[in-house]
Design an enzyme around this catalytic site. Structure first.
Site, PDB file in Angstrom:
ATOM      1  N   HIS A  82     -31.861  12.724  49.615  1.00  0.00           N
ATOM      2  CA  HIS A  82     -30.956  13.033  48.506  1.00  0.00           C
ATOM      3  C   HIS A  82     -31.225  12.082  47.352  1.00  0.00           C
ATOM      4  CE1 HIS A  82     -27.303  14.286  46.454  1.00  0.00           C
ATOM      5  NE2 HIS A  82     -27.126  13.011  46.160  1.00  0.00           N
ATOM      6  N   ASP A 161     -14.519  18.064  48.659  1.00  0.00           N
ATOM      7  CA  ASP A 161     -15.281  17.320  47.643  1.00  0.00           C
ATOM      8  C   ASP A 161     -15.471  18.167  46.393  1.00  0.00           C
ATOM      9  OD1 ASP A 161     -17.122  15.271  46.530  1.00  0.00           O
ATOM     10  OD2 ASP A 161     -18.515  16.944  46.729  1.00  0.00           O
ATOM     11  N   ARG A 168     -12.236  15.080  39.220  1.00  0.00           N
ATOM     12  CA  ARG A 168     -12.687  13.760  38.736  1.00  0.00           C
ATOM     13  C   ARG A 168     -13.497  13.895  37.454  1.00  0.00           C
ATOM     14  NH1 ARG A 168     -16.234  12.154  43.261  1.00  0.00           N
ATOM     15  NH2 ARG A 168     -16.794  10.434  41.919  1.00  0.00           N
ATOM     16  N   SER A 183     -18.362  11.236  48.249  1.00  0.00           N
ATOM     17  CA  SER A 183     -18.687  12.578  47.770  1.00  0.00           C
ATOM     18  C   SER A 183     -20.105  12.973  48.209  1.00  0.00           C
ATOM     19  CB  SER A 183     -18.562  12.584  46.238  1.00  0.00           C
ATOM     20  OG  SER A 183     -19.146  13.715  45.675  1.00  0.00           O
ATOM     21  N   LYS A 187     -21.278  15.639  51.790  1.00  0.00           N
ATOM     22  CA  LYS A 187     -22.128  16.838  51.733  1.00  0.00           C
ATOM     23  C   LYS A 187     -23.355  16.677  52.630  1.00  0.00           C
ATOM     24  CE  LYS A 187     -21.648  16.386  47.286  1.00  0.00           C
ATOM     25  NZ  LYS A 187     -21.298  16.372  45.874  1.00  0.00           N
TER      26      LYS A 187
END
Ligand code: URA
Length: 435
Positions: A82, A161, A168, A183, A187
Site C-alpha cells: 500500500h 472507514d 473527516r 483508516s 482496509k
C-alpha cells in the site's frame, strides 16, 4: 453508552475502552450516531491523540464493520502493498508482475483515483479490453494459475472507514496519525493479506509533509499490524517531486513497461527494487534483502517480469502485445513543450501542482463521476538535480489540443519547477524503514 461521553473522554485525553470504540464505530455505520457527534469526536482525537491500544481497537472495529476477505483459497503467503499516495506512483503496475515472477502471489485490490491522476485501476484500464472486475472465483483461480491479479476494490470493505473518512475530509480532521493509521490498516486487514508492505510518502505531494511525521505514521501502522498478527514493514520514501517522469494513465503504464524491460527512470526502478525486496522477504521467498534484490534484477534481465505482465494483461482480457509494443497504448493528439525561463539547477518540482496540472489536462477526476482521458498527462524531462539552460525543455504536456487548457497547464507546470543557481543537496529516495 452515549456518544457525548466518548467525545468528552477524548477531549480530555482519556483512553476509551474497546467496547466504547465498537459502540462508536457501530453507531457511525448504522447512522445512530449523527455526523456532528462523529465529527466532534474525530476533532477531539486530532487534539489529544489515541493510545496504541485504542488505535488497534479502532482499526479492527472498522475492518470488521464490513466484509473480511478470506484469501486462504490462494496458495502461498499473500503480501499486499500500500502506498499512502503520490504523484506519478505507478509502483503497483511494476511490482505486481515483478514480485509474482519471483513466486510471491499477488492478489491485489486497488482503487480508482479522485483528484490528481487516476488510481492503479484507471491506469490498467488504459489498456484496451483490460477487465478490472473479476468474480471471486476468477480472481482466485487467476492468482493460483499465473501468480497475480489486480482488480478494483469490490464488496463492502471497511464501510465504517468510508463514512468516517468522508466526514473527516470535510471537517478538517484528516491530519491525525492514529486516524490515518487506523483508516489505512482497517482496509488492508479487511482485504485479507497475510503480510503488508507500506510505502509511506513524505514531501510536497504527500499527506505527510515531513519525514518525522511519516515515520510516526509508519510506526503507528506497523504497531497495528503487529498487534493484529499481520507482518508489516513500512518504507519511508520521498515524494517531494513526482516519482519517475510520466504522469497520466497510459503514460504511466508505458513507464512501468520501461522499468520491467530494464529501462525507465532510476528513481522509479530503485524504489521498485527496494519495495519488491521487502515483499519477497515478507513472502518468505528470500532470507534477506540483498538476495531478494538479486532475484528481482534477474527477473527483469531474463524478461520473466515483462512476460508476467503480458500474462496478467491477457488473463484480464487486455491485449498482451502492449507489453512488447507500448506504442499500442492511447496517445494524445498534442505534445506541448514547457521551457525553462532561466539557467540553473532544478531544486524541486512541486508534486501537488504537477498532479493538479495533469488532472486539468484530463488525466484525473475533480469529481467522482468525471471521465478520465487515458492518453493525456505529462512527461517530466528535467528532474531534481538536473542542470537546465534558458529555453531547454523542462516537461512535455500530452494534451487533447494545443489550446487554452494546455496553456494554463503549461504555466502551472512551469511554476512548479524551482530553479536555482547552485546544485541542490542530494536527498535519499528511501529515508528509513520501520519494521
Ligand atoms: N488515506 C486513507 O485511506 N485514510 C486516511 O485517513 C488518509 C489517507
Amino acid at each position: 453508552m452515549r456518544a457525548v461521553d466518548m467525545i468528552r473522554k477524548k477531549r480530555i485525553g482519556e483512553e476509551m475502552t474497546d467496547a466504547e470504540i465498537r459502540f462508536l464505530v457501530d453507531g457511525v455505520v448504522k447512522g445512530t450516531i449523527p455526523d456532528y457527534q462523529a465529527a466532534a469526536w474525530a476533532m477531539a482525537v486530532c487534539f489529544t491523540g489515541m493510545t496504541a491500544r485504542e488505535t488497534a481497537s479502532l482499526t479492527m472495529a472498522m475492518a470488521e464493520s464490513g466484509d473480511l476477505v478470506d484469501l486462504s483459497g490462494i496458495r502461498g503467503v499473500k503480501v499486499d502493498k500500500h502506498s499512502t499516495g503520490g504523484v506519478g506512483d505507478k509502483t503497483t503496475l511494476i511490482l505486481a508482475p515483478l514480485v509474482a515472477s519471483c513466486g510471491v502471489p499477488i492478489a491485489k485490490m486497488s482503487g480508482r483515483g479522485l483528484g490528481h491522476t487516476g488510481g492503479t485501476i484507471d491506469k490498467l484500464e488504459s489498456i484496451a479490453g483490460f477487465r478490472t472486475e473479476l468474480s471471486r472465483e476468477e480472481f482466485f483461480s487467476q492468482v493460483n494459475e499465473i501468480g497475480a491479479a489486480v482488480i478494483g476494490q469490490s464488496g463492502n470493505i471497511a464501510p465504517a472507514d468510508k463514512k468516517l473518512y468522508a466526514l473527516r475530509d470535510v471537517t478538517g480532521t484528516v491530519d491525525s496519525i492514529p486516524l490515518i493509521a487506523s483508516s489505512v490498516m482497517s482496509k488492508k486487514i479487511a482485504a485479507g493479506a497475510d503480510a503488508i508492505l507500506l510505502d509511506v510518502k513524505f514531501g510536497s505531494g504527500a499527506f505527510m509533509k515531513t519525514a518525522e511525521d511519516a515515520i510516526a505514521l509508519a510506526e503507528a501502522m506497523v504497531a497495528i499490524g503487529t498487534e493484529v498478527g499481520r507482518n508489516t514493514i513500512a518504507a519511508i520514501t520521498d515524494m517531494d517531486q513526482p516519482l519517475g517522469r510520466n504522469i497520466g494513465n497510459a503514460l504511466e503504464v508505458r513507464e512501468a513497461i520501461d522499468v520491467l524491460r530494464g529501462e525507465g527512470p532510476s528513481d522509479l526502478r530503485e524504489l521498485c527494487l527496494a519495495l519488491g525486496s521487502h515483499m519477497l522477504v515478507l513472502g518468505g521467498k528470500s532470507a534477506g534483502e540483498a538476495d531478494a534484490r538479486a532475484m528481482l534484477e534477474q527477473a527483469i534481465a531474463s524478461g520473466a517480469a515483462l512476460r508476467k505482465l503480458a500474462q496478467l494483461i491477457a488473463a484480464q482480457g487486455g491485449d498482451p502485445a502492449v507489453a512488447e509494443q507500448p506504442e499500442l497504448l492511447p496517445r494524445a493528439a498534442a505534445q506541448v513543450r514547457v521551457v525553462s525561463s532561466r539557467d540553473g539547477y532544478v531544486h524541486g518540482i512541486d508534486a501537488e501542482e504537477i498532479g493538479v496540472a495533469a488532472m486539468r489536462l484530463g488525466a484525473g477526476r475533480a469529481a467522482k463521476e468525471d471521465k478520465i482521458d487515458f492518453a493525456v498527462g505529462l512527461e517530466l524531462v528535467a528532474k531534481r538535480g538536473d542542470r537546465v539552460g534558458q529555453g531547454d525543455t523542462l516537461a512535455i504536456l500530452h494534451a487533447r489540443a494545443d489550446d487554452e487548457t494546455a496553456a494554463s497547464a503549461r504555466e502551472q507546470v512551469l511554476a512548479a519547477y524551482a530553479i536555482e543557481s547552485e546544485p541542490p543537496e542530494a536527498t535519499p529516495l528511501i529515508h528509513a524503514v520501520v519494521s
